[in-house]
Design a protein around this motif. Structure first.
Motif, short mmCIF file in Angstrom:
data_model
loop_
_atom_site.label_atom_id
_atom_site.label_comp_id
_atom_site.label_asym_id
_atom_site.label_seq_id
_atom_site.Cartn_x
_atom_site.Cartn_y
_atom_site.Cartn_z
N ILE A 8 0.95 -1.21 0.14
CA ILE A 8 -0.05 0.12 -0.21
C ILE A 8 1.13 1.19 -0.05
CG2 ILE A 8 -0.40 0.28 2.64
CD1 ILE A 8 -3.58 0.52 1.02
N ALA A 11 1.98 1.83 -3.50
CA ALA A 11 0.78 2.36 -4.61
C ALA A 11 0.59 3.75 -4.05
CB ALA A 11 -0.57 1.32 -4.22
N ILE A 15 0.56 6.75 -6.75
CA ILE A 15 -0.73 7.51 -6.99
C ILE A 15 -0.62 9.21 -6.56
CG2 ILE A 15 -3.04 7.95 -6.76
CD1 ILE A 15 -3.14 5.04 -5.72
N ILE A 21 -2.86 15.47 -6.47
CA ILE A 21 -3.10 13.99 -5.76
C ILE A 21 -2.14 14.11 -4.43
CG2 ILE A 21 -3.61 11.68 -5.52
CD1 ILE A 21 -4.84 11.65 -8.16
N LEU A 27 -4.34 7.33 -0.52
CA LEU A 27 -4.68 6.23 0.14
C LEU A 27 -5.98 5.94 -0.05
CD1 LEU A 27 -3.93 4.53 2.57
CD2 LEU A 27 -4.63 6.27 4.10
N ARG A 28 -6.83 6.99 -0.14
CA ARG A 28 -8.35 6.74 -0.24
C ARG A 28 -8.58 6.07 -1.67
NH1 ARG A 28 -12.29 9.93 -2.22
NH2 ARG A 28 -10.81 11.67 -2.87
N LEU A 29 -8.09 6.53 -2.76
CA LEU A 29 -8.05 6.08 -4.12
C LEU A 29 -7.64 4.47 -4.06
CD1 LEU A 29 -6.77 8.60 -6.43
CD2 LEU A 29 -9.04 7.96 -5.79
N ALA A 30 -6.46 3.99 -3.26
CA ALA A 30 -5.63 2.65 -3.13
C ALA A 30 -6.66 1.67 -2.41
CB ALA A 30 -4.44 2.81 -2.40
N LEU A 31 -7.43 2.42 -1.39
CA LEU A 31 -8.29 1.66 -0.41
C LEU A 31 -9.53 1.38 -1.13
CD1 LEU A 31 -7.57 3.21 2.86
CD2 LEU A 31 -6.94 0.88 2.06
N HIS A 32 -9.97 2.08 -2.07
CA HIS A 32 -11.31 1.90 -3.03
C HIS A 32 -10.98 0.94 -3.85
CE1 HIS A 32 -14.56 3.11 -5.59
NE2 HIS A 32 -13.60 2.76 -6.62
N LEU A 33 -9.74 0.96 -4.51
CA LEU A 33 -9.50 -0.17 -5.49
C LEU A 33 -9.39 -1.57 -4.79
CD1 LEU A 33 -6.70 1.22 -7.83
CD2 LEU A 33 -9.20 0.91 -8.34
N LEU A 34 -8.91 -1.59 -3.77
CA LEU A 34 -8.97 -2.97 -2.65
C LEU A 34 -10.32 -3.34 -2.42
CD1 LEU A 34 -6.16 -2.41 -0.03
CD2 LEU A 34 -6.23 -4.01 -1.97
N LYS A 35 -11.30 -2.47 -2.31
CA LYS A 35 -12.71 -2.98 -2.18
C LYS A 35 -13.39 -3.22 -3.41
CE LYS A 35 -13.63 -0.97 2.30
NZ LYS A 35 -14.49 0.00 3.01
N LEU B 18 -12.97 6.07 -10.54
CA LEU B 18 -12.37 6.43 -8.93
C LEU B 18 -13.16 7.37 -8.33
CD1 LEU B 18 -8.59 6.43 -10.07
CD2 LEU B 18 -9.60 4.56 -8.78
N PRO B 19 -13.53 7.12 -7.30
CA PRO B 19 -14.26 8.26 -6.48
C PRO B 19 -13.68 9.58 -6.44
CG PRO B 19 -12.82 6.86 -4.97
CD PRO B 19 -12.74 6.38 -6.29
N LEU B 44 3.55 3.18 -11.94
CA LEU B 44 1.98 3.42 -11.34
C LEU B 44 1.23 2.21 -11.26
CD1 LEU B 44 -0.05 5.04 -10.29
CD2 LEU B 44 -0.51 5.62 -12.49
N ALA B 47 2.62 -1.21 -9.12
CA ALA B 47 2.32 -0.99 -7.75
C ALA B 47 0.75 -1.06 -7.79
CB ALA B 47 2.32 0.56 -7.43
N LEU B 48 -0.19 -0.65 -8.54
CA LEU B 48 -1.64 -0.85 -8.28
C LEU B 48 -2.16 -2.35 -8.37
CD1 LEU B 48 -3.16 2.37 -10.28
CD2 LEU B 48 -2.77 1.87 -7.87
N LEU B 51 -0.69 -4.30 -5.53
CA LEU B 51 -1.46 -4.10 -4.51
C LEU B 51 -2.67 -4.82 -4.37
CD1 LEU B 51 -2.41 -2.55 -1.95
CD2 LEU B 51 -3.31 -0.95 -3.14
N ARG B 52 -3.38 -4.74 -5.55
CA ARG B 52 -4.56 -5.42 -5.68
C ARG B 52 -4.55 -7.17 -5.37
NH1 ARG B 52 -8.26 -7.21 -4.46
NH2 ARG B 52 -10.45 -7.05 -4.93
N TYR B 57 -4.37 -9.56 4.55
CA TYR B 57 -5.17 -8.67 5.72
C TYR B 57 -4.67 -9.73 6.87
CZ TYR B 57 -7.66 -6.22 2.36
OH TYR B 57 -8.27 -5.26 1.43
N ILE B 64 -4.59 -4.12 6.84
CA ILE B 64 -3.82 -4.33 5.76
C ILE B 64 -2.20 -4.90 6.35
CG2 ILE B 64 -2.45 -3.52 3.96
CD1 ILE B 64 -4.49 -2.04 2.81
#
Lengths: 206, 206
Positions: A8, A11, A15, A21, A27-35, B18-19, B44, B47-48, B51-52, B57, B64
């Motif tokens: 994380i 990532a 990002i 950014i 961090l918010r975007l990375a955690l969003h992708l994880l969900k 993305l949000p 980039l 890394a994404l 991560l994914r 966990y 994480i």
């Protein structure tokens, strides 16, 4: 920030290299992708890699294009006697969205900025002159519209291009500057308002 | 928006999923990547994807982690008799950054929200009870701190967890609510101010 995981942390670092950014948003975007499902991340990264690796620029106007010549330059419906000079690709999209312009474009890739070390040679100015010079008689360029930002750098670039264009005998115009449509006089800055009085145009009530 | 290239259209569509990122920002980010070296986009996307795909966990606290048990749970320096219950991973980072807490965490993964269809079974509440129940005598849990958001959903979740914890004989506390440090009374909302009077604490001038 101390991250609980290297993955994380990497990532978030990558990002947050994107403009505008910060670490928290990253961090918010990375955690969003994880969900989300794994496919969301896959499709995002595929699209980014494809864009970066396979992108083409139009050889004529330097806009982004899927082919060697972009769809605007290749179109038979566009008026090839007018070229609108813009700073960068989003400006083409912005002008296209107005549906008020039917000529061609020329993307400079920036504006002259001594502070940032950008000189005329870093921009596609020679390429513009070459385009005008080498146009066939039937597609002769009659007018160049300068649609550059209303900043010191934009004005410098407009001035430079205008001087270079003198010997080619094309008409040079610039987009109108003044009070935006819907703008209130009292909230307009003094420079814009002052200039809009000096550069007033004839009014017809027809 | 009409894009001049399919590649950029795809990239913009994916980024804007993305949000908090709209089409205009997505276009700005995509064009930024185009101006950078190819390696920026590669790093980039690597890394994404890493991560994914490879994220773990913590089996104990659900934070994480790179290993099966996260560095906080595995640390010998942490006070294992206190568990701080939080909604999600960024809350752990936020509390860690204060350097005021030395216990363990428990990440619920959300709060109870009937409107969004999130019930107690969707959260790691049973896992918290199991943790407390199965702790060895030397690592007995003495206190659970509820650090959930000060919203209806957060309060509901706190209430639910408190009721479930009754039979385990652990002390349950909640983080203090009131006027933020540096806050002016006149700008504080009425509910916070009213509550902060009702829940006033003894003042000592020592």
């Amino acid at each position: 920030m101390n991250f609980p995981s290297k993955l994380i942390e990497n990532a978030v670092n990558e990002i947050s290299r994107l403009p505008g950014i910060g670490k928290k948003t990253a961090l918010r975007l990375a955690l969003h992708l994880l969900k989300q499902k794994e496919s969301v991340t896959e499709e995002l990264t595929l699209a980014l890699n494809a864009l970066r690796k396979d992108v083409n620029y139009c050889q004529s106007c330097h806009n982004i294009s899927d082919a060697k010549i972009c769809s605007i330059c290749a179109s038979g419906r566009r008026d090839k006697s007018i070229i609108c000079v813009v700073e960068d690709i989003p400006d083409v999209l912005a002008i296209e969205n107005t549906a008020q312009y039917n000529g061609l474009y020329h993307v400079l890739g920036g504006v002259i900025s001594p502070i940032q070390g950008i000189g005329p040679d870093d921009l596609k100015i020679e390429s513009l002159l070459h385009r005008i010079m080498s146009a066939s008689e039937s597609e002769k360029v009659e007018e160049v519209i300068l649609a550059l930002p209303a900043t010191m750098e934009g004005d410098t670039t407009s001035f430079f291009i205008t001087r270079r264009l003198k010997e080619y005998g094309v008409k040079v115009s610039t987009i109108a500057r003044g009070i935006p449509i819907g703008g209130e006089l009292e909230y307009t800055d003094e420079i814009t308002l002052g200039r809009s009085i000096l550069t007033r145009v004839n009014y017809s009530a027809d």
